[in-house]
Design an enzyme around this catalytic site. Structure first.
Site, PDB file in Angstrom:
ATOM      1  N   SER A 181       0.815  -1.204   0.000  1.00  0.00           N
ATOM      2  CA  SER A 181       0.000   0.000   0.000  1.00  0.00           C
ATOM      3  C   SER A 181       0.861   1.271   0.000  1.00  0.00           C
ATOM      4  O   SER A 181       0.536   2.229  -0.701  1.00  0.00           O
ATOM      5  CB  SER A 181      -1.040  -0.115   1.098  1.00  0.00           C
ATOM      6  N   VAL A 182       1.967   1.302   0.709  1.00  0.00           N
ATOM      7  CA  VAL A 182       2.826   2.496   0.688  1.00  0.00           C
ATOM      8  C   VAL A 182       3.793   2.448  -0.504  1.00  0.00           C
ATOM      9  O   VAL A 182       3.931   3.430  -1.250  1.00  0.00           O
ATOM     10  CB  VAL A 182       3.631   2.631   2.009  1.00  0.00           C
TER      11      VAL A 182
ATOM     12  N   ALA B 229      11.442  -4.441  -5.782  1.00  0.00           N
ATOM     13  CA  ALA B 229      11.399  -5.856  -5.373  1.00  0.00           C
ATOM     14  C   ALA B 229       9.998  -6.198  -4.879  1.00  0.00           C
ATOM     15  O   ALA B 229       9.445  -5.495  -4.028  1.00  0.00           O
ATOM     16  CB  ALA B 229      12.422  -6.101  -4.265  1.00  0.00           C
TER      17      ALA B 229
ATOM     18  N   VAL C   2       6.462   6.620  12.296  1.00  0.00           N
ATOM     19  CA  VAL C   2       5.576   7.114  13.363  1.00  0.00           C
ATOM     20  C   VAL C   2       4.669   8.203  12.789  1.00  0.00           C
ATOM     21  O   VAL C   2       5.142   9.157  12.171  1.00  0.00           O
ATOM     22  CB  VAL C   2       6.373   7.701  14.551  1.00  0.00           C
TER      23      VAL C   2
ATOM     24  N   ILE D 237       2.497  12.538   9.113  1.00  0.00           N
ATOM     25  CA  ILE D 237       2.752  13.662  10.032  1.00  0.00           C
ATOM     26  C   ILE D 237       4.259  13.821  10.252  1.00  0.00           C
ATOM     27  O   ILE D 237       4.929  12.867  10.644  1.00  0.00           O
ATOM     28  CB  ILE D 237       2.100  13.408  11.413  1.00  0.00           C
TER      29      ILE D 237
ATOM     30  N   GLU E 202      -7.489  -3.970  10.739  1.00  0.00           N
ATOM     31  CA  GLU E 202      -7.018  -5.135   9.979  1.00  0.00           C
ATOM     32  C   GLU E 202      -7.920  -6.332  10.311  1.00  0.00           C
ATOM     33  O   GLU E 202      -8.603  -6.330  11.339  1.00  0.00           O
ATOM     34  CB  GLU E 202      -5.596  -5.508  10.428  1.00  0.00           C
TER      35      GLU E 202
ATOM     36  N   ASP F 152       1.354  -1.976  18.221  1.00  0.00           N
ATOM     37  CA  ASP F 152       1.762  -0.992  17.209  1.00  0.00           C
ATOM     38  C   ASP F 152       2.155   0.333  17.897  1.00  0.00           C
ATOM     39  O   ASP F 152       3.196   0.910  17.599  1.00  0.00           O
ATOM     40  CB  ASP F 152       0.589  -0.792  16.236  1.00  0.00           C
TER      41      ASP F 152
ATOM     42  N   LYS G  57       5.919   2.475  18.274  1.00  0.00           N
ATOM     43  CA  LYS G  57       6.085   3.903  17.994  1.00  0.00           C
ATOM     44  C   LYS G  57       6.598   4.634  19.236  1.00  0.00           C
ATOM     45  O   LYS G  57       7.423   5.552  19.127  1.00  0.00           O
ATOM     46  CB  LYS G  57       4.769   4.480  17.487  1.00  0.00           C
TER      47      LYS G  57
END
Ligand SMILES: NC(=O)c1ccc[n+]([C@@H]2O[C@H](COP(=O)([O-])OP(=O)(O)OC[C@H]3O[C@@H](n4cnc5c(N)ncnc54)[C@H](O)[C@@H]3O)[C@@H](O)[C@H]2O)c1
Ligand SMILES: N[C@@H](CCO)C(=O)O
Ligand code: NA
Length: 436
Positions: free
Chosen positions: A16-17, A46, A133, A137, A191, A202, A206
């Site tokens: 997705s990124v 890759a 993180v 932002i 998710e 998660d 961070k």
């Protein structure tokens, strides 16, 4: 058209990124070249399967399953595969072959950060991770660069969008945790396996990254005290609301001086806490993130926006890439990660904060005095008290707000309350954060 030299970039991962990073690099090549003074040449991407269907069309000739070969000869490697391995090994290989690295991999940085930073420093390479993180932002660079001359005292972060969405929904609609989670899943925020989010894992990664950076100290994720939101009830959220508070999952990084020994240390912790509605973090709704930084000279600052999302997070990755590429044009080594302070990481028992404790007790003479004694015996000072009487069972519900108390003293108070014959049950204990 100016003839620029090329900077060779290898992209690892087109999820997705990564797919958005590739798209933006290909679409904005000329503009980026003008900003950098060199052309970004995407030499390959890759992927696990070159034939897999993709939401973002990528040139077939750039795709490869051979990540190892791709990084050899790259000037900059962008790692967006996620997970610990093979990401760790590939980043180490990239650095040892002379490349700078951009990564958004919070799990990896929170676990193996010191090893990766040391490897980069040894060869003067840069390892940048703005995306790790708060997604888009800007928070890593502000802490590392803009605030480099200041002293960070405390960070309170809403750094997980899924849990903020859930808690916000519970606050605004009165929904249960289960119903709010179901909505988050339906809308695509949560998710399929929401454990990493609702368990606070998660956010803890961070917190480890933020605390390490803010306090020039390595704080691995296993030193972060972690409580997720699974125990948060609709009743707790409602009670907080009546008192003018909202429940948020906070990542807290704090510089502390032990009141007994005077020793300076740091605390990194994640838990759901009550935040007063007048605090800027209370206004962070939906899946947004915000990081509230308290710096000695700058005072309070808040960084707010989209904490996730493919294209939004790609913005942070490109920002790091452009900064590194500009350095390639100018020359000189990367900025090493600073861990010179190496302050001790304090256990949760040594922090101080405020608490709201909900107690079910008998509605009889002397009950309040007995309960007040338990607090006094443990040196915990009571600030506010709200009492409601249940006419049906003749029991009282007491919500007691404390002044600042040490976590260990509070834990002993709660254990003593639970043992007290006048107390039916300690229904909930929640911390109150965000005071001056
Ligand atoms: N999605 C977000 O909003 C977001 C926000 C901030 C940070 N991040 C971080 O960015 C990174 C990427 O996240 P994402 O959401 O794009 O994940 P994703 O799962 O969508 O993408 C990862 C991609 O990497 C590929 N991949 C995994 N191992 C590989 C291997 N060995 N060889 C080749 N390809 C491999 C996968 O097939 C997948 O397509 C993660 O570290 C994540 O924590 C994501
Ligand atoms: N699962 C994370 C994604 C961004 O790290 C969240 O909900 O915020
Ligand atoms: Na960021």
């Amino acid at each position: 058209m100016i003839e620029y030299r090329s900077i060779r970039v290898a992209l690892l991962g087109a999820g997705s990124v990564g797919s958005q990073v590739a798209r933006l690099l290909l679409e904005q090549g000329d503009e980026l070249a003008n900003r950098i003074g060199a052309r970004i040449e995407l030499v390959g991407i890759a992927v696990r399967d070159v034939d897999a269907p993709r939401d973002v069309a990528l040139p077939r000739e750039l795709l490869t399953t051979d990540a190892e070969s791709l990084i050899l000869g790259a000037d900059i490697v962008i790692e967006l595969m996620g997970g610990l391995e093979p990401a760790r090994t590939l980043i180490l290989k990239a650095v040892s072959s002379g490349a700078d690295v951009v990564s958004g991999n919070k799990a990896l940085l929170a676990t193996h950060g010191p090893e990766l930073f040391a490897a980069a420093e040894q060869v003067g390479a840069q390892l940048s991770y703005e995306a790790a993180v708060g997604g888009a932002i800007p928070i890593i660079r502000p802490l590392r660069d803009s605030l480099a001359g200041d002293r960070i005292d405390r960070i309170l972060g809403i750094v997980n969008g899924t849990t903020n969405f859930i808690l916000d929904r519970m606050d605004t609609t009165g929904a249960s945790l289960e119903d709010a989670l179901a909505t988050a899943t339906e809308l695509g925020y949560a998710e399929a396996d929401p454990t990493a989010d609702i368990g606070g894992y998660d956010a803890a990664q961070k917190a480890a990254i933020l605390a390490s950076l803010a306090f020039h100290t390595s704080v691995p994720v296993d030193r972060v005290h972690r409580e997720g939101i699974t125990g948060v009830t609709a009743a707790q959220v409602e009670s907080a609301k009546r008192a003018g508070y909202v429940v948020k999952l906070l990542a807290i990084c704090e510089r502390l001086a032990d009141p007994e020994t005077g020793e300076e240390g740091v605390s990194a912790r994640v838990y759901p806490a009550m935040v007063h509605r007048s605090h800027p973090l209370a206004a962070v709704h939906g899946a947004n993130n915000a990081v509230f930084v308290e710096a000695a000279a700058a005072g309070p600052l808040m960084f707010y926006g989209a904490g996730a999302g493919g294209v939004q997070t790609a913005s942070a990755v490109l920002g790091d890439l452009v900064a590194i590429a500009r350095r390639h044009v100018l020359g000189g080594p990367g900025t090493a990660e600073s861990t010179h302070a190496e302050l001790p990481v304090l256990e949760i028992g040594r922090i101080t904060t405020r608490y709201a404790i909900t107690i079910e007790a008998a509605d009889q003479p002397g009950v309040l005095a007995t309960i007040a004694h338990v607090f006094a015996d443990h040196g915990v000072s009571v600030g506010e008290l709200e009492q409601t009487i249940n006419d049906e069972n003749g029991r009282a519900t007491l919500v007691i707000g404390t002044h600042e108390a040490r976590e260990s003293a509070l834990a002993e108070t709660v254990a003593a309350l639970a043992d007290s014959p006048v107390v039916t049950s300690v229904a909930s204990v929640i911390r109150v954060e965000g005071a001056e």
